[in-house]
Enzyme design. Structure first.
Site, PDB file in Angstrom:
ATOM      1  N   THR A   1      10.086  20.767  12.735  1.00 55.89           N
ATOM      2  CA  THR A   1       8.892  20.891  11.899  1.00 55.89           C
ATOM      3  C   THR A   1       7.760  21.510  12.684  1.00 55.89           C
ATOM      4  OG1 THR A   1       7.351  19.767  10.416  1.00 55.89           O
ATOM      5  CG2 THR A   1       7.956  18.569  12.391  1.00 55.89           C
TER       6      THR A   1
ATOM      7  N   ASN B   1       4.721  20.905  11.344  1.00 61.78           N
ATOM      8  CA  ASN B   1       3.637  20.146  10.722  1.00 61.78           C
ATOM      9  C   ASN B   1       3.206  19.012  11.665  1.00 61.78           C
ATOM     10  OD1 ASN B   1       2.433  17.965   9.221  1.00 61.78           O
ATOM     11  ND2 ASN B   1       3.110  18.925   7.324  1.00 61.78           N
TER      12      ASN B   1
ATOM     13  N   ASP C   1      12.552  17.158   4.697  1.00 61.87           N
ATOM     14  CA  ASP C   1      11.917  17.926   3.633  1.00 61.87           C
ATOM     15  C   ASP C   1      11.350  16.880   2.703  1.00 61.87           C
ATOM     16  OD1 ASP C   1      11.406  20.698   2.722  1.00 61.87           O
ATOM     17  OD2 ASP C   1      12.177  19.865   0.854  1.00 61.87           O
ATOM     18  N   SER C   2      10.088  17.020   2.411  1.00 60.58           N
ATOM     19  CA  SER C   2       9.424  15.960   1.673  1.00 60.58           C
ATOM     20  C   SER C   2       8.428  16.549   0.706  1.00 60.58           C
ATOM     21  CB  SER C   2       8.730  15.016   2.662  1.00 60.58           C
ATOM     22  OG  SER C   2       7.961  15.758   3.582  1.00 60.58           O
TER      23      SER C   2
ATOM     24  N   PHE D   1      -2.137  12.840   5.965  1.00 62.44           N
ATOM     25  CA  PHE D   1      -2.283  14.293   5.832  1.00 62.44           C
ATOM     26  C   PHE D   1      -1.951  14.678   4.394  1.00 62.44           C
ATOM     27  CE2 PHE D   1       2.107  13.499   6.855  1.00 62.44           C
ATOM     28  CZ  PHE D   1       2.840  14.475   6.183  1.00 62.44           C
ATOM     29  N   GLY D   2      -2.045  15.949   4.087  1.00 60.66           N
ATOM     30  CA  GLY D   2      -1.597  16.478   2.796  1.00 60.66           C
ATOM     31  C   GLY D   2      -2.172  15.761   1.580  1.00 60.66           C
TER      32      GLY D   2
ATOM     33  N   LYS E   1       1.266   2.755   6.981  1.00 57.99           N
ATOM     34  CA  LYS E   1       1.859   3.862   6.202  1.00 57.99           C
ATOM     35  C   LYS E   1       3.310   4.067   6.645  1.00 57.99           C
ATOM     36  CE  LYS E   1       1.923   8.698   5.038  1.00 57.99           C
ATOM     37  NZ  LYS E   1       1.608  10.079   5.388  1.00 57.99           N
TER      38      LYS E   1
ATOM     39  N   HIS F   1       7.868   6.878   2.444  1.00 53.70           N
ATOM     40  CA  HIS F   1       9.112   7.618   2.210  1.00 53.70           C
ATOM     41  C   HIS F   1       9.721   8.059   3.545  1.00 53.70           C
ATOM     42  CE1 HIS F   1       5.675  10.146   2.601  1.00 53.70           C
ATOM     43  NE2 HIS F   1       6.294  11.296   2.402  1.00 53.70           N
TER      44      HIS F   1
END
Ligand code: IMP
Length: 209
Positions: free
Chosen positions: A9, A11, A71-72, A154-155, A177, A182
């Site tokens: 990743t 990210n 992948d999320s 984030f996001g 979190k 997930h």
């Protein structure tokens, strides 16, 4: 003996969570950038799992190490599952999340409270040095908030309201979190699978997480 895991990743938010969640393994968790991999990966799968495998395999081909990829994305029921697998690309890769989050809230302006349901989904794929591929998946349920709140995560975290906690996933501490998310669920399932295959069981794998 396995010493390191490469995470496919770029990210930074995801990388931070991978490192925290996999800390128990006692292995070096390195990003593809730190591993010197600059693959230009085309995510043309039609599911989270397919895209996770595409990313993990692209990096594995260049390194041969254990490679993990996730992948999320955010699945909003009122928007027929959008942005889904297109979460990173939704409204353009360069559009800020402030704008993306505002637009999602606006698109739900006419939704009834019970129609605001959404979930984060995370598929993890691992490619082992011998090319075997393992898959796990995790989800966390929530609703789309009426206003963004919080600066953690984030996001889409600022608009993902967790009814059980009375706040968004950008307002809960990072450890919390990771416990409920997930990504936390999918990664811990992968950690158990990898541990059983490589003899790198996490220290507290029996703690019922
Ligand atoms: P990917 O890198 O192609 O898997 O895209 C994942 C995208 O989904 C991210 O860039 C975010 O937009 C969104 N996303 C995934 N997980 C999270 C999360 O934990 N919080 C907020 N947004 C997330």
């Amino acid at each position: 003996m396995i010493h390191k895991i490469i995470v496919a990743t770029g990210n930074a938010g995801k990388m931070r969570e991978f490192r925290m969640i996999l800390a128990d393994l006692g292995l070096e968790i390195i990003s593809m950038k730190d591993a010197g991999v600059t693959a230009d990966i085309v995510e043309d799968g039609t599911t989270f799992a397919e895209n996770a495998e595409i990313k993990a395999k692209a990096v594995w081909r260049q390194t041969g190490d254990i490679v993990l990829a996730d992948d999320s994305g955010l699945v909003v029921d009122y928007l027929n599952g959008e942005p889904g697998i297109y979460s990173a690309r939704y409204l353009g890769e360069d559009t800020s999340y402030e704008v993306k989050n505002r637009i999602i809230i606006d698109r739900l302006a006419d939704a009834k409270e019970e129609e605001r349901t959404a979930r984060f989904v995370c598929a993890i794929a691992a490619v082992l040095p011998d090319g075997r591929v393992l898959h796990t998946e995790g989800t966390v349920e929530g609703v789309i908030a009426h206003e963004p709140a919080g600066s953690g995560g984030f996001g889409y975290d600022p608009i993902f309201w967790l009814p059980e906690y009375g706040c968004t996933s950008a307002e809960i501490p990072a450890e919390k979190k990771n416990e409920i998310s997930h990504r936390g669920k999918a990664l811990r399932a992968m950690e158990r699978l990898l541990g059983s295959l490589t003899g790198t069981e996490p220290a507290d794998s029996d703690s019922g997480r």
